[in-house]
Design an enzyme around this catalytic site. Structure first.
Site, short mmCIF file in Angstrom:
data_model
loop_
_atom_site.label_atom_id
_atom_site.label_comp_id
_atom_site.label_asym_id
_atom_site.label_seq_id
_atom_site.Cartn_x
_atom_site.Cartn_y
_atom_site.Cartn_z
N ASN A 114 0.87 -1.30 0.04
CA ASN A 114 -0.07 -0.14 0.28
C ASN A 114 0.83 1.37 -0.17
O ASN A 114 0.49 2.23 -0.45
CB ASN A 114 -0.88 0.10 1.32
CG ASN A 114 -1.64 1.27 1.13
OD1 ASN A 114 -2.69 1.52 0.38
ND2 ASN A 114 -1.42 2.13 2.28
N ASP A 204 -8.56 5.01 0.39
CA ASP A 204 -7.10 4.61 -0.54
C ASP A 204 -6.10 5.11 0.23
O ASP A 204 -4.91 4.31 0.51
CB ASP A 204 -7.22 5.23 -1.91
CG ASP A 204 -6.11 4.90 -2.79
OD1 ASP A 204 -5.39 3.96 -2.32
OD2 ASP A 204 -5.90 5.29 -4.08
N ASP A 210 1.34 6.85 -0.95
CA ASP A 210 0.51 5.89 -1.18
C ASP A 210 0.68 5.36 -2.78
O ASP A 210 0.57 6.21 -3.78
CB ASP A 210 -0.85 6.67 -1.02
CG ASP A 210 -2.14 5.49 -1.37
OD1 ASP A 210 -2.24 4.55 -0.22
OD2 ASP A 210 -2.74 5.60 -2.44
N ASP A 241 -1.34 -7.08 3.45
CA ASP A 241 -1.41 -6.22 4.33
C ASP A 241 -2.33 -4.94 4.08
O ASP A 241 -2.30 -4.64 2.82
CB ASP A 241 -0.08 -5.39 4.72
CG ASP A 241 -0.28 -4.20 5.82
OD1 ASP A 241 -0.76 -4.58 6.85
OD2 ASP A 241 0.20 -2.96 5.57
N GLU A 271 -5.63 -8.74 5.30
CA GLU A 271 -6.10 -7.83 6.16
C GLU A 271 -7.19 -6.80 6.20
O GLU A 271 -6.57 -5.84 5.41
CB GLU A 271 -4.76 -7.29 7.10
CG GLU A 271 -5.21 -6.36 8.38
CD GLU A 271 -4.43 -5.14 8.32
OE1 GLU A 271 -4.62 -4.64 9.53
OE2 GLU A 271 -4.06 -4.76 7.47
CA CA Z 1 -3.82 3.01 -0.99
#
Ligand code: CA
Length: 505
Positions: A114, A204, A210, A241, A271
């Site tokens: 992520n 997000d 990110d 994750d 998760e």
């Molecule tokens: Ca993201």
């Protein structure tokens, strides 16, 4: 058994171990500890282990692994202050994976796609500041900011991959170096991903830089890294994750492609941190490519542990993933985020922990995950005591928790269930009664095949009972207690199993 987490259908009663806690000492010895104890973990009944992120984080040896800096540095390059990670070197990681697999334990790698942290350089970029409480709401007009998004990995110098990252690889960030201010900025020409959680407008963005996983260049790089990782380490599967911050469509493609290109099953568990069953099922979709941790069940267990008996235990499994979709549910009691002082702290109190573990280990549905901090305690901080009943409950899962299940979730304060056992497992069968209030005697159906047998209380401290002619038994439980009964003939095998563990320790 589902193939979502365990490719080998022959594995009866699998148990996953979360092989770390948050506060392990930052001594770079964890991989060696696991190598040295692989056989012991297998003997205790673990069939799979989830290892923490094995790549270099921004905080070097102090990074638990979620502050991802360089996913190609498995403790091999002098970056972020040291060669090893918190858990050891690359060679030690590879040795641990090999030793665990040789002991019969599948290894699940923690995959954190992520975000990235600890960039090597900053860049100037046009960005739109948005409301942290609603990421679709702009705060003013686009303006130039200075952001840490340039990752060149000088310490690795192009080994394994010459890919470097710049701001085009990311959607946004939470720090503007120019103004010295935190906030949330969406980069020019970018949009928050679809298919993520709807909290805060669009969830997000979680932390760090990110990653724009759907960007074609980034996507291709994550494919290449996935192949490199699987082929380099030989891991059997993944723990994924923060999937609620990554569009569902990404993992559907990434996992399928990786399974095809590597020719491996690569089971995965995600998760998705939400109590909302509908959200979890929506993320899984019609053709799930992964299992999910049963977060709703964790919160039900937490409520039971903290409500002074005011939770209705008969509804404990209502709205849980293990009830709605057992083939894609990984059940758990605690993890590195829910343990005391962590981000999502919702710790199950010690008095209820044995009951919580009985509820995930001894029932038919779901794959249970045991937390390192419950198995061994957290001596580094003293936050969690070891759950001393765990070895017995795990042995009971392996030896006794077989055959048809009979539920008695029919009263708010005292509930139970029984397993009949089966012919393939001598003296198998068990009965569980738990209370969140007063002591009680509860009648459970343990199966007519046990009529006339003596059953003993292997956990709970009560006397033996005799199963009556129609397969029922009157079982005792103490105030706020847990009782586990089993056929008297099973007691010696249970004892032998536990003795063997004690001798090896
Ligand atoms: Ca993201």
């Amino acid at each position: 058994m589902t193939d979502a987490l365990h490719p080998q259908p022959s594995r009866v009663n699998p148990i996953l171990l979360q092989g770390f806690a948050w506060d392990l000492a930052a001594d770079s010895r964890h991989w060696r500890l696991l190598t040295d104890n692989a056989a012991l973990l297998a003997d205790a009944g673990f069939t799979a282990i989830w290892l923490p992120p094995a790549y270099k984080g921004q905080a070097g040896v102090d990074d638990v692994g979620y502050g991802v800096y360089d996913t190609y540095d498995l403790g091999e390059f002098d970056q972020k202050g040291a060669v090893p990670t918190k858990y050891g070197t690359k060679d030690e990681y590879l040795a641990a994976v090999a030793a665990l697999k040789a002991a019969g334990i599948d290894v699940m790698a923690d995959v954190v796609l992520n975000h990235r942290m600890g960039a090597d350089a900053s860049e100037d970029v046009l960005a739109l500041e948005v409301d942290p409480a609603n990421r679709y709401r702009p705060l003013g007009e686009p303006a130039e900011v200075t952001v840490w998004t340039r990752f060149t990995f000088p310490g690795r110098a192009g080994a394994y991959s010459d890919f470097t990252w710049d701001w085009h690889c990311f959607n946004g960030i939470d720090w503007d170096e120019r103004s010295g201010r935190s906030g949330i900025w969406l980069f020019e020409g970018k949009e928050w991903s679809e298919g993520v959680a709807h909290e805060l407008g669009n969830y997000d963005y979680l932390m760090g830089a990110d990653v724009h996983v759907m960007d074609p260049t980034v996507s291709a790089e994550l494919d290449a890294w996935g192949r490199w990782y699987v082929e380099t380490t030989g891991v059997n599967g993944f723990r994924l994750d923060a999937v609620k911050h990554i569009g569902a469509q990404f993992f559907r493609r990434w996992l399928r492609d990786l399974r095809r290109t590597t020719g491996r099953a690569l089971p995965a568990v995600g998760e998705y941190w939400s109590e909302d069953l509908a959200e979890l099922r929506g993320y899984l979709g019609d053709e799930p490519v992964m299992s999910l941790f049963d977060v709703p069940l964790h919160f039900h267990l937490h409520a039971a542990a903290t409500s002074d008996g005011n939770v209705d235990l008969s509804r404990l499994f209502e709205g849980t993933l293990v009830d709605a979709d057992p083939a894609h549910a990984v059940t758990f009691v605690e993890n590195h985020d829910t343990q005391p002082r962590q981000a999502l702290a919702s710790t199950i109190l010690p008095w209820f922990k044995p009951s919580a573990y009985a509820l995930i280990l001894l029932r038919e549905a779901g794959i249970p995950c045991v937390f390192w901090g419950d198995l061994f305690g957290t001596p580094e901080t003293g936050d969690l005591p070891a759950v001393t009943e765990l070895p017995l409950l795990m042995a009971a899962r392996r030896l006794l928790a077989h055959g048809p299940q009979h539920d008695a979730f029919d009263a708010p304060d005292v509930v139970g269930f029984a397993r009949e056992g089966d012919a393939a497992h001598p003296a198998s069968g068990l009965a569980v009664v738990l209370s969140d209030r007063h002591a009680a005697v509860k009648r459970l159906h343990v199966g007519a095949r046990h009529a006339g047998e003596q059953w003993v209380c292997v956990l709970g401290g009560h006397g033996p009972v005799v199963v009556d002619a129609d397969g029922g038994a009157e079982l005792e439980v103490s105030d706020g207690g847990l009782s586990v009964y089993a056929p008297a003939a099973a007691e010696s095998e249970l004892g032998r199993s536990l003795d063997r563990l004690v001798r090896q320790r």
